[in-house]
Write a protein that holds these residues in place. Sequence first.
Motif, PDB file in Angstrom:
ATOM      1  N   THR A 116      30.588  37.610  45.934  1.00 31.04           N
ATOM      2  CA  THR A 116      31.468  36.485  45.653  1.00 31.04           C
ATOM      3  C   THR A 116      32.922  36.941  45.715  1.00 31.04           C
ATOM      4  O   THR A 116      33.287  37.965  45.144  1.00 31.04           O
ATOM      5  CB  THR A 116      31.175  35.930  44.244  1.00 31.04           C
ATOM      6  OG1 THR A 116      29.795  35.597  44.159  1.00 31.04           O
ATOM      7  CG2 THR A 116      32.009  34.710  43.934  1.00 31.04           C
ATOM      8  N   PHE A 117      33.734  36.162  46.423  1.00 30.16           N
ATOM      9  CA  PHE A 117      35.183  36.355  46.436  1.00 30.16           C
ATOM     10  C   PHE A 117      35.770  35.274  45.546  1.00 30.16           C
ATOM     11  O   PHE A 117      35.406  34.109  45.657  1.00 30.16           O
ATOM     12  CB  PHE A 117      35.755  36.173  47.849  1.00 30.16           C
ATOM     13  CG  PHE A 117      35.318  37.218  48.829  1.00 30.16           C
ATOM     14  CD1 PHE A 117      36.045  38.387  48.980  1.00 30.16           C
ATOM     15  CD2 PHE A 117      34.204  37.022  49.621  1.00 30.16           C
ATOM     16  CE1 PHE A 117      35.647  39.347  49.902  1.00 30.16           C
ATOM     17  CE2 PHE A 117      33.800  37.973  50.541  1.00 30.16           C
ATOM     18  CZ  PHE A 117      34.530  39.138  50.682  1.00 30.16           C
ATOM     19  N   GLU A 118      36.703  35.649  44.668  1.00 34.86           N
ATOM     20  CA  GLU A 118      37.344  34.669  43.811  1.00 34.86           C
ATOM     21  C   GLU A 118      38.712  35.181  43.386  1.00 34.86           C
ATOM     22  O   GLU A 118      39.041  36.348  43.588  1.00 34.86           O
ATOM     23  CB  GLU A 118      36.486  34.352  42.592  1.00 34.86           C
ATOM     24  CG  GLU A 118      36.245  35.523  41.675  1.00 34.86           C
ATOM     25  CD  GLU A 118      35.297  35.189  40.540  1.00 34.86           C
ATOM     26  OE1 GLU A 118      35.093  34.000  40.249  1.00 34.86           O
ATOM     27  OE2 GLU A 118      34.770  36.126  39.939  1.00 34.86           O
ATOM     28  N   LEU A 119      39.505  34.285  42.804  1.00 35.76           N
ATOM     29  CA  LEU A 119      40.809  34.652  42.276  1.00 35.76           C
ATOM     30  C   LEU A 119      40.717  34.800  40.772  1.00 35.76           C
ATOM     31  O   LEU A 119      40.059  34.012  40.104  1.00 35.76           O
ATOM     32  CB  LEU A 119      41.852  33.587  42.599  1.00 35.76           C
ATOM     33  CG  LEU A 119      42.276  33.470  44.049  1.00 35.76           C
ATOM     34  CD1 LEU A 119      43.306  32.352  44.196  1.00 35.76           C
ATOM     35  CD2 LEU A 119      42.841  34.759  44.575  1.00 35.76           C
ATOM     36  N   ARG A 120      41.388  35.794  40.262  1.00 34.47           N
ATOM     37  CA  ARG A 120      41.523  35.969  38.826  1.00 34.47           C
ATOM     38  C   ARG A 120      43.001  35.823  38.506  1.00 34.47           C
ATOM     39  O   ARG A 120      43.842  36.469  39.126  1.00 34.47           O
ATOM     40  CB  ARG A 120      41.052  37.355  38.384  1.00 34.47           C
ATOM     41  CG  ARG A 120      39.576  37.572  38.498  1.00 34.47           C
ATOM     42  CD  ARG A 120      38.886  36.879  37.323  1.00 34.47           C
ATOM     43  NE  ARG A 120      37.463  36.869  37.459  1.00 34.47           N
ATOM     44  CZ  ARG A 120      36.649  37.714  36.866  1.00 34.47           C
ATOM     45  NH1 ARG A 120      37.121  38.670  36.114  1.00 34.47           N
ATOM     46  NH2 ARG A 120      35.347  37.606  37.032  1.00 34.47           N
ATOM     47  N   TYR A 121      43.321  34.965  37.542  1.00 34.39           N
ATOM     48  CA  TYR A 121      44.703  34.760  37.171  1.00 34.39           C
ATOM     49  C   TYR A 121      45.067  35.695  36.027  1.00 34.39           C
ATOM     50  O   TYR A 121      44.349  35.778  35.024  1.00 34.39           O
ATOM     51  CB  TYR A 121      44.957  33.305  36.752  1.00 34.39           C
ATOM     52  CG  TYR A 121      46.401  33.043  36.431  1.00 34.39           C
ATOM     53  CD1 TYR A 121      47.339  32.962  37.445  1.00 34.39           C
ATOM     54  CD2 TYR A 121      46.820  32.911  35.127  1.00 34.39           C
ATOM     55  CE1 TYR A 121      48.679  32.746  37.165  1.00 34.39           C
ATOM     56  CE2 TYR A 121      48.157  32.690  34.822  1.00 34.39           C
ATOM     57  CZ  TYR A 121      49.075  32.610  35.855  1.00 34.39           C
ATOM     58  OH  TYR A 121      50.394  32.399  35.569  1.00 34.39           O
ATOM     59  N   HIS A 122      46.159  36.407  36.190  1.00 31.41           N
ATOM     60  CA  HIS A 122      46.672  37.279  35.136  1.00 31.41           C
ATOM     61  C   HIS A 122      47.853  36.575  34.489  1.00 31.41           C
ATOM     62  O   HIS A 122      48.793  36.162  35.173  1.00 31.41           O
ATOM     63  CB  HIS A 122      47.095  38.637  35.707  1.00 31.41           C
ATOM     64  CG  HIS A 122      45.938  39.428  36.229  1.00 31.41           C
ATOM     65  ND1 HIS A 122      45.236  40.311  35.457  1.00 31.41           N
ATOM     66  CD2 HIS A 122      45.346  39.437  37.441  1.00 31.41           C
ATOM     67  CE1 HIS A 122      44.267  40.848  36.173  1.00 31.41           C
ATOM     68  NE2 HIS A 122      44.314  40.325  37.391  1.00 31.41           N
ATOM     69  N   LEU A 123      47.816  36.417  33.185  1.00 25.14           N
ATOM     70  CA  LEU A 123      48.848  35.699  32.438  1.00 25.14           C
ATOM     71  C   LEU A 123      50.193  36.414  32.490  1.00 25.14           C
ATOM     72  O   LEU A 123      50.252  37.643  32.664  1.00 25.14           O
ATOM     73  CB  LEU A 123      48.428  35.537  30.984  1.00 25.14           C
ATOM     74  CG  LEU A 123      47.175  34.693  30.737  1.00 25.14           C
ATOM     75  CD1 LEU A 123      46.772  34.777  29.272  1.00 25.14           C
ATOM     76  CD2 LEU A 123      47.424  33.257  31.156  1.00 25.14           C
TER      77      LEU A 123
END
Length: 91
Positions: A49-56
């Motif tokens: 799976t490819f996905e985006l992770r958001y860093h605050l």
Amino acid sequence: MNKVQLIRRIAAELNASQTSIKPVVEQILQQIHIALSEGEKIFLPQFGTFELRYHLAKTGRNPQTGEAIEIDGYNQPRFKASTTFKLQINR
């Protein structure tokens, strides 16, 4: 392995020319980029799976002056290998 080597290997496996395989590989990579930039998750069974992770956003410090600076939040692409894929490479 780089992209050129990947294209050569696919062309050899399929008994096809490298010039016919190159646009297919390019299109696959481009579609992954587009989907991730639109926030979509890409699931490829038996691969991963490819996905985006958001860093605050966070507060950091300038190491030279010690001044507090604001670090903007950002998206980080991530790939998670499937269990099947992990088993295949760990034989």
